[in-house]
Design an enzyme around this catalytic site. Structure first.
Site, mmCIF file in Angstrom:
data_model
loop_
_atom_site.group_PDB
_atom_site.id
_atom_site.type_symbol
_atom_site.label_atom_id
_atom_site.label_comp_id
_atom_site.label_asym_id
_atom_site.label_seq_id
_atom_site.Cartn_x
_atom_site.Cartn_y
_atom_site.Cartn_z
ATOM 1 N N SER A 158 3.542 37.017 -1.362
ATOM 2 C CA SER A 158 4.617 36.538 -2.221
ATOM 3 C C SER A 158 5.700 37.569 -2.489
ATOM 4 O O SER A 158 6.840 37.199 -2.750
ATOM 5 C CB SER A 158 4.039 36.024 -3.539
ATOM 6 O OG SER A 158 3.237 37.000 -4.159
ATOM 7 N N HIS A 178 3.408 29.938 -0.295
ATOM 8 C CA HIS A 178 4.741 30.169 0.265
ATOM 9 C C HIS A 178 4.863 29.739 1.727
ATOM 10 O O HIS A 178 5.850 30.039 2.383
ATOM 11 C CB HIS A 178 5.123 31.651 0.130
ATOM 12 C CG HIS A 178 5.221 32.078 -1.287
ATOM 13 N ND1 HIS A 178 6.323 31.824 -2.070
ATOM 14 C CD2 HIS A 178 4.331 32.701 -2.095
ATOM 15 C CE1 HIS A 178 6.126 32.293 -3.290
ATOM 16 N NE2 HIS A 178 4.918 32.823 -3.330
ATOM 17 N N LYS A 228 6.646 25.135 -5.089
ATOM 18 C CA LYS A 228 7.528 25.903 -4.214
ATOM 19 C C LYS A 228 8.252 24.958 -3.245
ATOM 20 O O LYS A 228 9.129 24.242 -3.681
ATOM 21 C CB LYS A 228 6.744 27.028 -3.572
ATOM 22 C CG LYS A 228 6.630 28.178 -4.597
ATOM 23 C CD LYS A 228 5.342 28.851 -4.732
ATOM 24 C CE LYS A 228 5.360 29.746 -5.977
ATOM 25 N NZ LYS A 228 4.057 30.311 -6.290
HETATM 26 C C1 LIG Z 1 3.185 30.804 -7.298
HETATM 27 C C2 LIG Z 1 1.916 31.235 -6.653
HETATM 28 C C3 LIG Z 1 0.676 30.790 -7.119
HETATM 29 C C4 LIG Z 1 0.537 30.025 -8.395
HETATM 30 O O1 LIG Z 1 0.885 28.701 -8.258
HETATM 31 P P1 LIG Z 1 1.391 27.905 -9.546
HETATM 32 O O2 LIG Z 1 1.299 26.481 -9.122
HETATM 33 O O3 LIG Z 1 2.782 28.369 -9.810
HETATM 34 O O4 LIG Z 1 0.445 28.239 -10.659
HETATM 35 C C5 LIG Z 1 -0.450 31.122 -6.393
HETATM 36 N N1 LIG Z 1 -0.369 31.901 -5.283
HETATM 37 C C6 LIG Z 1 0.801 32.382 -4.844
HETATM 38 C C7 LIG Z 1 0.819 33.244 -3.625
HETATM 39 C C8 LIG Z 1 1.974 32.077 -5.520
HETATM 40 O O5 LIG Z 1 3.135 32.584 -5.096
#
Ligand SMILES: *Cc1c(COP(=O)(O)O)cnc(C)c1O
Length: 425
Positions: free
Chosen positions: A185, A213, A244
């Site tokens: 991320s 992602h 996302k």
């Molecule tokens: C954003 C994210 C999460 C968390 O997901 P949410 O639905 O926002 O709680 C988990 N893993 C990664 C790599 C992320 O970027």
């Protein structure tokens, strides 16, 4: 009456917050007044938005909005109960079937968020005495999920398959869950998924990939980094987030029917939580249809990533080895990252400064995220602005190998925290 003394825990928290402020590490919460495709309005100012994870530009897509409204009209807003107590609606069931079908998995289980998905998966699979073997830069939700499950957290250097193998050998016959971000991320690089899957299988370890992602962005039909690496569905458990590229909210775990059946029995954050709003499932289903039917969004995004990298390379910007829409530029100290982010904002660009403990000390960075909603010209102007801003930054007195300035009260914590919280956004 004498004022009530501040409780000890609150006092400690205040002291920690103050220490962060002194080290240019304090976080500030901003209110965004409006978003439209590639822009956000903050404090009355319109900025080109390079800070969101809406990779395909679906968060405001008319089909997704219409589906949310239709879903709310049909099903109401709240689910009214946990899945097992009548909160599980046709909209959830339909989306779960469509997600499983898309990924070629037997089943999928919707969970409220990516965090809850990891707590559910790790909590149901792992017991004390087990181990979770993880890349050092995994997302905070996986790191914390291993702790929550009471398992031993065992880490290996970033993308280091041999390091992972050494850890598995050391663990011997103990039960282990190997887990990695598909796309990291804060770095944007891709995990060595095929090699990790083979390694995990050789040790009879379970393998899970966090596709937060990568879904919608990478692989055939946007099926993510595991599909891109040629994995068969049975080779990995998939955790997907919907906030996302899907442009909505929520998450899911996908895998064999036996796994999902077990989660329904034992995953406490699933069992004891209200089901997500069914209308959100309807909206997400519409987003999935766009991911499948509008492949041009993925292609356009890939072209923008290539454009950014070509221009940034010509401008001698310190780009990293990322081929994904996450394009970080390391600037060194937290103070320099803040300065750069503020200067970009003054030029009309929203680009966040990512600082420790989210990233290692000395590796604070600008994190640029690209979207299919961006115009070519947005990318061109961003690169021009980056070149101007980075060349005008004060000398890196606090370069990559120096401690953060003013971090004295927390210097110990700053040194140790990245070990456990690195990549914990
Ligand atoms: C954003 C994210 C999460 C968390 O997901 P949410 O639905 O926002 O709680 C988990 N893993 C990664 C790599 C992320 O970027």
């Amino acid at each position: 009456m004498a004022a009530r003394p501040t409780p000890a825990l609150i006092e400690r928290l205040i002291a920690r917050t103050r220490a962060r402020a002194g080290a240019a590490l304090v976080r500030t919460l901003e209110t965004v007044e409006h978003t439209s495709g590639a822009t956000r309005v903050v404090a009355g100012e319109r900025l080109i938005d390079f800070a969101a994870n809406d990779y395909l530009g679906l968060a405001r897509h008319p089909h997704v909005i219409a589906a949310l409204i239709r879903g709310a009209a049909n099903d109401g807003v709240g689910a009214r109960a946990a899945h097992l107590l009548g909160g599980h609606r046709s909209a959830h069931a339909g989306l779960e079937a469509a997600l499983a079908d898309w990924l070629g998995q037997e089943r999928a289980l919707l969970v409220g968020s990516g965090w809850l998905a990891h707590l559910s998966l790790f909590g149901a699979l792992l017991e004390s005495g087990d181990a979770s073997v993880q890349d050092k830069r995994n997302h905070a939700s996986m790191i914390d999920a291993a702790r929550y499950a009471g398992a031993e957290l065992v880490r290996y250097p970033h993308r280091d398959v041999a390091g992972c193998a050494r850890q598995l050998e050391r663990l011997g016959p103990r039960a282990a869950l190997v887990a990695t971000d598909g796309v990291f991320s804060m770095d944007g690089d891709i995990a060595p998924i095929a090699a990790l899957a083979t390694l995990a299988a050789a040790h009879r370890a379970t393998f899970a990939v966090d596709e937060a992602h990568a879904l919608g962005v990478l692989g055939p039909d946007g099926r993510g980094s595991a599909a891109l690496a040629g994995l068969r569905p049975r080779d990995a458990i998939i955790v997907g987030t919907l906030g996302k590229a899907f442009g909505t909210y929520g998450a899911f775990v996908a895998g064999d029917a036996a796994l999902i059946d077990g989660l329904i029995q034992f995953a406490r954050p699933y069992v004891y939580a209200t089901a997500p709003p069914p209308a959100l499932a309807t909206a997400t289903h519409a987003a999935l249809a766009l991911i499948l039917n509008e492949g041009w969004r993925r292609e356009r995004l890939a072209r923008l990533v290539a454009r950014f990298r070509r221009l940034a390379h010509s401008a001698a910007l310190p780009i990293m080895a990322s081929t994904t829409p996450i394009q970080p530029l390391i600037v060194g100290s937290a103070a320099r990252a803040l300065l750069a982010s503020a200067a970009l904002r003054a030029r009309g660009f929203a680009v966040p400064a990512i600082r420790p403990p989210t990233v290692p000390v000395g590796a604070a960075r600008l994190r640029i995220s690209l979207s299919a909603a961006h115009a070519d010209g947005d990318i061109d102007r961003l690169v021009e602005a980056l070149a101007a801003v980075l060349s005008a930054l004060p000398d890196p007195a606090a370069g990559p190998h120096r401690a953060e300035p003013g971090a004295t009260p927390e210097s110990k914590a700053t040194q140790t925290v990245p070990e456990t919280e690195c990549a914990s956004r």
